[in-house]
Design a protein around this motif. Sequence first.
Motif, PDB file in Angstrom:
ATOM      1  N   GLY A   1      70.737  -2.277  47.770  1.00 53.92           N
ATOM      2  CA  GLY A   1      70.272  -3.366  46.918  1.00 53.92           C
ATOM      3  C   GLY A   1      69.071  -4.112  47.485  1.00 53.92           C
ATOM      4  O   GLY A   1      68.044  -4.266  46.815  1.00 53.92           O
ATOM      5  N   ALA A   2      69.181  -4.565  48.736  1.00 53.00           N
ATOM      6  CA  ALA A   2      68.078  -5.335  49.333  1.00 53.00           C
ATOM      7  C   ALA A   2      66.835  -4.452  49.460  1.00 53.00           C
ATOM      8  O   ALA A   2      65.713  -4.883  49.167  1.00 53.00           O
ATOM      9  CB  ALA A   2      68.493  -5.870  50.701  1.00 53.00           C
TER      10      ALA A   2
ATOM     11  N   ASN B   1      66.397   6.651  54.722  1.00 49.66           N
ATOM     12  CA  ASN B   1      67.787   6.238  54.543  1.00 49.66           C
ATOM     13  C   ASN B   1      68.740   7.312  55.037  1.00 49.66           C
ATOM     14  O   ASN B   1      68.419   8.500  55.000  1.00 49.66           O
ATOM     15  CB  ASN B   1      68.056   5.960  53.057  1.00 49.66           C
ATOM     16  CG  ASN B   1      69.330   5.172  52.837  1.00 49.66           C
ATOM     17  OD1 ASN B   1      69.587   4.192  53.552  1.00 49.66           O
ATOM     18  ND2 ASN B   1      70.144   5.579  51.873  1.00 49.66           N
ATOM     19  N   ARG B   2      69.916   6.855  55.527  1.00 50.18           N
ATOM     20  CA  ARG B   2      70.960   7.791  55.968  1.00 50.18           C
ATOM     21  C   ARG B   2      71.252   8.805  54.855  1.00 50.18           C
ATOM     22  O   ARG B   2      71.250   9.998  55.080  1.00 50.18           O
ATOM     23  CB  ARG B   2      72.229   6.987  56.303  1.00 50.18           C
ATOM     24  CG  ARG B   2      73.422   7.844  56.627  1.00 50.18           C
ATOM     25  CD  ARG B   2      74.594   6.984  57.011  1.00 50.18           C
ATOM     26  NE  ARG B   2      75.015   6.080  55.944  1.00 50.18           N
ATOM     27  CZ  ARG B   2      76.059   5.258  56.035  1.00 50.18           C
ATOM     28  NH1 ARG B   2      76.775   5.233  57.134  1.00 50.18           N
ATOM     29  NH2 ARG B   2      76.395   4.468  55.036  1.00 50.18           N
ATOM     30  N   THR B   3      71.483   8.309  53.641  1.00 50.40           N
ATOM     31  CA  THR B   3      71.702   9.197  52.491  1.00 50.40           C
ATOM     32  C   THR B   3      70.339   9.440  51.862  1.00 50.40           C
ATOM     33  O   THR B   3      69.823   8.597  51.115  1.00 50.40           O
ATOM     34  CB  THR B   3      72.665   8.528  51.479  1.00 50.40           C
ATOM     35  OG1 THR B   3      73.775   8.001  52.199  1.00 50.40           O
ATOM     36  CG2 THR B   3      73.136   9.504  50.426  1.00 50.40           C
TER      37      THR B   3
ATOM     38  N   LYS C   1      69.463   8.934  48.107  1.00 49.96           N
ATOM     39  CA  LYS C   1      69.245   7.566  47.598  1.00 49.96           C
ATOM     40  C   LYS C   1      67.805   7.123  47.857  1.00 49.96           C
ATOM     41  O   LYS C   1      67.197   6.440  47.032  1.00 49.96           O
ATOM     42  CB  LYS C   1      70.228   6.586  48.253  1.00 49.96           C
ATOM     43  CG  LYS C   1      71.569   6.567  47.526  1.00 49.96           C
ATOM     44  CD  LYS C   1      72.608   5.723  48.254  1.00 49.96           C
ATOM     45  CE  LYS C   1      72.310   4.240  48.245  1.00 49.96           C
ATOM     46  NZ  LYS C   1      73.351   3.479  48.987  1.00 49.96           N
TER      47      LYS C   1
ATOM     48  N   VAL D   1      66.088  -7.896  57.508  1.00 55.50           N
ATOM     49  CA  VAL D   1      66.748  -8.665  56.452  1.00 55.50           C
ATOM     50  C   VAL D   1      67.985  -9.373  57.005  1.00 55.50           C
ATOM     51  O   VAL D   1      68.462 -10.333  56.422  1.00 55.50           O
ATOM     52  CB  VAL D   1      67.188  -7.790  55.251  1.00 55.50           C
ATOM     53  CG1 VAL D   1      65.982  -7.227  54.533  1.00 55.50           C
ATOM     54  CG2 VAL D   1      68.155  -6.706  55.657  1.00 55.50           C
TER      55      VAL D   1
HETATM   56  P1  NDP Z   1      73.858  -2.121  50.337  1.00 54.90           P
HETATM   57  O1  NDP Z   1      75.287  -1.816  50.569  1.00 54.90           O
HETATM   58  O2  NDP Z   1      73.321  -2.072  48.958  1.00 54.90           O
HETATM   59  O3  NDP Z   1      72.951  -1.100  51.225  1.00 54.90           O
HETATM   60  C1  NDP Z   1      73.268  -0.861  52.587  1.00 54.90           C
HETATM   61  C2  NDP Z   1      72.179  -0.010  53.227  1.00 54.90           C
HETATM   62  O4  NDP Z   1      72.481   0.121  54.625  1.00 54.90           O
HETATM   63  C3  NDP Z   1      72.091   1.406  52.674  1.00 54.90           C
HETATM   64  O5  NDP Z   1      70.781   1.873  52.774  1.00 54.90           O
HETATM   65  C4  NDP Z   1      73.026   2.163  53.645  1.00 54.90           C
HETATM   66  O6  NDP Z   1      72.764   3.546  53.739  1.00 54.90           O
HETATM   67  C5  NDP Z   1      72.677   1.493  54.956  1.00 54.90           C
HETATM   68  N1  NDP Z   1      73.768   1.620  55.926  1.00 54.90           N
HETATM   69  C6  NDP Z   1      74.952   0.951  55.914  1.00 54.90           C
HETATM   70  N2  NDP Z   1      75.711   1.337  56.968  1.00 54.90           N
HETATM   71  C7  NDP Z   1      74.988   2.271  57.638  1.00 54.90           C
HETATM   72  C8  NDP Z   1      75.235   3.048  58.819  1.00 54.90           C
HETATM   73  N3  NDP Z   1      76.384   2.941  59.496  1.00 54.90           N
HETATM   74  N4  NDP Z   1      74.277   3.905  59.230  1.00 54.90           N
HETATM   75  C9  NDP Z   1      73.113   4.026  58.553  1.00 54.90           C
HETATM   76  N5  NDP Z   1      72.822   3.312  57.428  1.00 54.90           N
HETATM   77  C10 NDP Z   1      73.755   2.455  56.985  1.00 54.90           C
HETATM   78  O7  NDP Z   1      73.622  -3.552  51.013  1.00 54.90           O
HETATM   79  P2  NDP Z   1      72.457  -4.625  50.683  1.00 54.90           P
HETATM   80  O8  NDP Z   1      71.190  -3.896  50.475  1.00 54.90           O
HETATM   81  O9  NDP Z   1      72.927  -5.564  49.641  1.00 54.90           O
HETATM   82  O10 NDP Z   1      72.403  -5.454  52.044  1.00 54.90           O
HETATM   83  C11 NDP Z   1      71.818  -4.904  53.231  1.00 54.90           C
HETATM   84  C12 NDP Z   1      71.617  -6.021  54.248  1.00 54.90           C
HETATM   85  O11 NDP Z   1      70.646  -6.941  53.749  1.00 54.90           O
HETATM   86  C13 NDP Z   1      72.858  -6.847  54.548  1.00 54.90           C
HETATM   87  O12 NDP Z   1      72.929  -7.031  55.946  1.00 54.90           O
HETATM   88  C14 NDP Z   1      72.594  -8.175  53.865  1.00 54.90           C
HETATM   89  O13 NDP Z   1      73.229  -9.244  54.517  1.00 54.90           O
HETATM   90  C15 NDP Z   1      71.083  -8.269  53.986  1.00 54.90           C
HETATM   91  N6  NDP Z   1      70.455  -9.174  52.995  1.00 54.90           N
HETATM   92  C16 NDP Z   1      69.677 -10.202  53.463  1.00 54.90           C
HETATM   93  C17 NDP Z   1      69.053 -11.076  52.579  1.00 54.90           C
HETATM   94  C18 NDP Z   1      68.217 -12.187  53.126  1.00 54.90           C
HETATM   95  O14 NDP Z   1      67.849 -13.097  52.336  1.00 54.90           O
HETATM   96  N7  NDP Z   1      67.819 -12.177  54.399  1.00 54.90           N
HETATM   97  C19 NDP Z   1      69.188 -10.918  51.109  1.00 54.90           C
HETATM   98  C20 NDP Z   1      69.990  -9.765  50.722  1.00 54.90           C
HETATM   99  C21 NDP Z   1      70.602  -8.941  51.649  1.00 54.90           C
HETATM  100  P3  NDP Z   1      73.489   4.602  52.728  1.00 54.90           P
HETATM  101  O15 NDP Z   1      72.712   4.530  51.451  1.00 54.90           O
HETATM  102  O16 NDP Z   1      73.354   5.908  53.429  1.00 54.90           O
HETATM  103  O17 NDP Z   1      74.905   4.153  52.578  1.00 54.90           O
END
Ligand code: NDP
Length: 267
Positions: free
Chosen positions: A137-138, A158-160, A163, A225
């Motif tokens: 999402g972010a 990205n890991r996946t 996506k 982020v």
């Molecule tokens: P999503 O669940 O939509 O996306 C998570 C992302 O992180 C995906 O790309 C995922 O990869 C990757 N990821 C998660 N775990 C792993 C892992 N173990 N190894 C490799 N890649 C991994 O989350 P959001 O995008 O909503 O949020 C992401 C971060 O952004 C959060 O920490 C959130 O707090 C932060 N955020 C900060 C904001 C701010 O104002 N500073 C605003 C909004 C969010 P895959 O697709 O492969 O699963």
Amino acid sequence: PPEVTGRTRLYAILADPIAHVKTPQTMHALFARHGIDGVLVPMHVAPDDLAVTLDGLRGLRNFGGFIATVPHKGAMRDLCDEVSAEAEAIGAVNCVRRDPDGRMIGAMLDGTGFVEGLASEGIDLDGRRVLLAGAGGAASAIAFSVASRGAARLTIANRTVEKAERLAERVRAHYPGLEVSALGSDADPGAQEIVVNATSLGMRPDDPLPVPRSVLERAEVVAEVIMDPVETPLLAAARAAGCRAHPGLPMLERQIELMARHMGALT
Ligand code: NDP
């Protein structure tokens, strides 16, 4: 909390879970700075109850709007009466204004908050090569905002990888002039000027770095982020490699103001 009277306007944040949100305090600080008579309340809403909640809020005449966070951003796009072009492209809404006639108008401000947070530190994306780690999402919101600020090249890792490819495809469709590529997170992305972590890696101290360490040797700016911890392992590694480190907090701070404006609290 601010003093509440019969004239106070109401705002909300909708989330599930809700207890961890810090938005009420942050928004009340902004209200106090600007002398705004408003209160933002936490509303714990489960996904199945989102539509009925929204309908109830339509009838609330002293209600200005709300912030939508996890897990409601995607569903909110379809529940609003109107959404901004950016929210439509990203496929998610994180802030909704209630117009006086009860219509709900959605916007997605994560990406704008991020690029304006960078700009507030004098970091310009125009003509730069940007590596974006993440495709959730972010990351989606940031990808569109980076594209809109005139970046020369955007690489999404990205890991996946599927996506990343789907996100790259959507960005290309909106910004045909921008060179966008997609990679797995282990691949070598080559030389990059600005590196952005939009994955959730870094929230735990034992998380691996979201990008290969070699990227940091050649980058100028590394942005996060993640807000907690303030100094993630990535930012520490970036500083050690001589990069400028940009934490996640300015993104949130910029967004609070953008959200207050979208909801009509701040003009
Ligand atoms: P999503 O669940 O939509 O996306 C998570 C992302 O992180 C995906 O790309 C995922 O990869 C990757 N990821 C998660 N775990 C792993 C892992 N173990 N190894 C490799 N890649 C991994 O989350 P959001 O995008 O909503 O949020 C992401 C971060 O952004 C959060 O920490 C959130 O707090 C932060 N955020 C900060 C904001 C701010 O104002 N500073 C605003 C909004 C969010 P895959 O697709 O492969 O699963």
